[in-house]
Design an enzyme around this catalytic site. Sequence first.
Site, PDB file in Angstrom:
ATOM      1  N   ASP A  65       0.827  -1.208   0.000  1.00 41.61           N
ATOM      2  CA  ASP A  65       0.000   0.000   0.000  1.00 41.61           C
ATOM      3  C   ASP A  65       0.864   1.263   0.000  1.00 41.61           C
ATOM      4  O   ASP A  65       1.949   1.284   0.586  1.00 41.61           O
ATOM      5  CB  ASP A  65      -0.918  -0.020   1.235  1.00 41.61           C
ATOM      6  CG  ASP A  65      -2.050   0.988   1.129  1.00 41.61           C
ATOM      7  OD1 ASP A  65      -2.414   1.363  -0.006  1.00 41.61           O
ATOM      8  OD2 ASP A  65      -2.560   1.406   2.185  1.00 41.61           O
ATOM      9  N   ASN A  91     -11.217  -2.512  -4.883  1.00 41.23           N
ATOM     10  CA  ASN A  91     -10.487  -1.528  -5.707  1.00 41.23           C
ATOM     11  C   ASN A  91     -11.201  -1.218  -7.022  1.00 41.23           C
ATOM     12  O   ASN A  91     -10.870  -0.229  -7.690  1.00 41.23           O
ATOM     13  CB  ASN A  91      -9.047  -1.985  -5.980  1.00 41.23           C
ATOM     14  CG  ASN A  91      -8.139  -1.891  -4.768  1.00 41.23           C
ATOM     15  OD1 ASN A  91      -7.223  -2.683  -4.591  1.00 41.23           O
ATOM     16  ND2 ASN A  91      -8.364  -0.895  -3.906  1.00 41.23           N
TER      17      ASN A  91
HETATM   18  C1  IPE Z   1      -5.534  -2.617   0.028  1.00 41.73           C
HETATM   19  O1  IPE Z   1      -5.208  -1.288  -0.105  1.00 41.73           O
HETATM   20  C2  IPE Z   1      -5.458  -3.288  -1.298  1.00 41.73           C
HETATM   21  C3  IPE Z   1      -4.127  -3.382  -1.894  1.00 41.73           C
HETATM   22  C4  IPE Z   1      -3.013  -2.942  -1.391  1.00 41.73           C
HETATM   23  C5  IPE Z   1      -4.073  -4.068  -3.133  1.00 41.73           C
HETATM   24  P1  IPE Z   1      -6.307  -0.152  -0.225  1.00 41.73           P
HETATM   25  O2  IPE Z   1      -5.580   1.127  -0.355  1.00 41.73           O
HETATM   26  O3  IPE Z   1      -7.279  -0.484  -1.295  1.00 41.73           O
HETATM   27  O4  IPE Z   1      -7.062  -0.285   1.185  1.00 41.73           O
HETATM   28  P2  IPE Z   1      -7.907   0.777   2.004  1.00 41.73           P
HETATM   29  O5  IPE Z   1      -8.944   1.337   1.068  1.00 41.73           O
HETATM   30  O6  IPE Z   1      -6.948   1.852   2.439  1.00 41.73           O
HETATM   31  O7  IPE Z   1      -8.461   0.018   3.153  1.00 41.73           O
HETATM   32  C1  IPE Z   2      -1.761   0.226  -3.295  1.00 42.99           C
HETATM   33  O1  IPE Z   2      -1.528   1.591  -3.313  1.00 42.99           O
HETATM   34  C2  IPE Z   2      -2.041  -0.336  -4.658  1.00 42.99           C
HETATM   35  C3  IPE Z   2      -3.441  -0.707  -4.867  1.00 42.99           C
HETATM   36  C4  IPE Z   2      -4.386  -0.675  -3.976  1.00 42.99           C
HETATM   37  C5  IPE Z   2      -3.800  -1.154  -6.182  1.00 42.99           C
HETATM   38  P1  IPE Z   2      -2.711   2.639  -3.252  1.00 42.99           P
HETATM   39  O2  IPE Z   2      -3.136   2.948  -4.657  1.00 42.99           O
HETATM   40  O3  IPE Z   2      -3.808   2.199  -2.360  1.00 42.99           O
HETATM   41  O4  IPE Z   2      -1.957   3.883  -2.650  1.00 42.99           O
HETATM   42  P2  IPE Z   2      -2.512   4.909  -1.576  1.00 42.99           P
HETATM   43  O5  IPE Z   2      -2.958   4.113  -0.385  1.00 42.99           O
HETATM   44  O6  IPE Z   2      -3.644   5.638  -2.231  1.00 42.99           O
HETATM   45  O7  IPE Z   2      -1.348   5.785  -1.298  1.00 42.99           O
HETATM   46 MG    MG Z   3      -4.136   2.449  -0.375  1.00 43.36          MG
END
Ligand code: IPE
Ligand code: IPE
Ligand code: MG
Length: 228
Positions: free
Chosen positions: A17, A65
Amino acid sequence: MKQSTLHLPDHLAVIMDGNGRWAEQRGQRRSIGHLAGARAMREVVAHCARAGIPQLTLYAFSSDNWRRPPAEVSALLTLFTSHFRSQGVALARAGIKLTVIGRRSRLPMPLRSAIRDAEARTAQGRVMQLRVAIDYSSREAIRRAEGSGTSPGDTSDGSPMLPPVDLLMRTGGERRLSDFLLWECAYAELLFLDVLWPDITPAILDDAFADFARRDRRFGNVSQRVSA
Ligand code: IPE
Ligand code: IPE
Ligand code: MG
């Protein structure tokens, strides 16, 4: 401390993340963060295989997502497609067996065929088992296991449940599981790191392994380290 003397997790799971914030901090589009995240992922996979981690499960795209803006979702799916197309040979050479977990039916055809090809190419890998979770929801996996009569915890082929996780790591500063491996993490050691995923390094991973090795895992029993 020498790496080989550490007690390593048998199954390491990682919530990758922080890609979006990494890009935003640089005034760039979130998709640039995902690109940097894919690069980091390749390095982490290589380092874990080198270190002797037997099983690595990475959270790349959750079923929630899909709620993101269409342009970001589409950039991610395109990135996954080119990642699997280009990684098959390298993973096979490194002895890494790739499987993708999650729901496949909603993925675009080019991605599905890239996954199938990479899985077939790496099927003989014995050095490390790499699982990448795409369109994955742990609640859904548990529901499916119940519906199919597969006892959760049964890790035979076709079961949606994985072996127990020993160490669950999440980068990006959030302290939550976001529907990842809820069943499998019953006794997982949890490690939440503030570092954004694209900034992860082998040294940070080595620190995580050293941290894990210091944990006293009791599984409901009393500590094996002290006498009664
Ligand atoms: C969890 O991260 C999913 C992945 C890293 C693939 P998210 O960024 O989607 O999770 P939330 O929304 O902060 O809980
Ligand atoms: C994780 O990074 C990747 C996916 C969830 C696909 P994020 O896209 O959630 O990055 P932040 O949390 O917005 O920084
Ligand atoms: Mg994230």
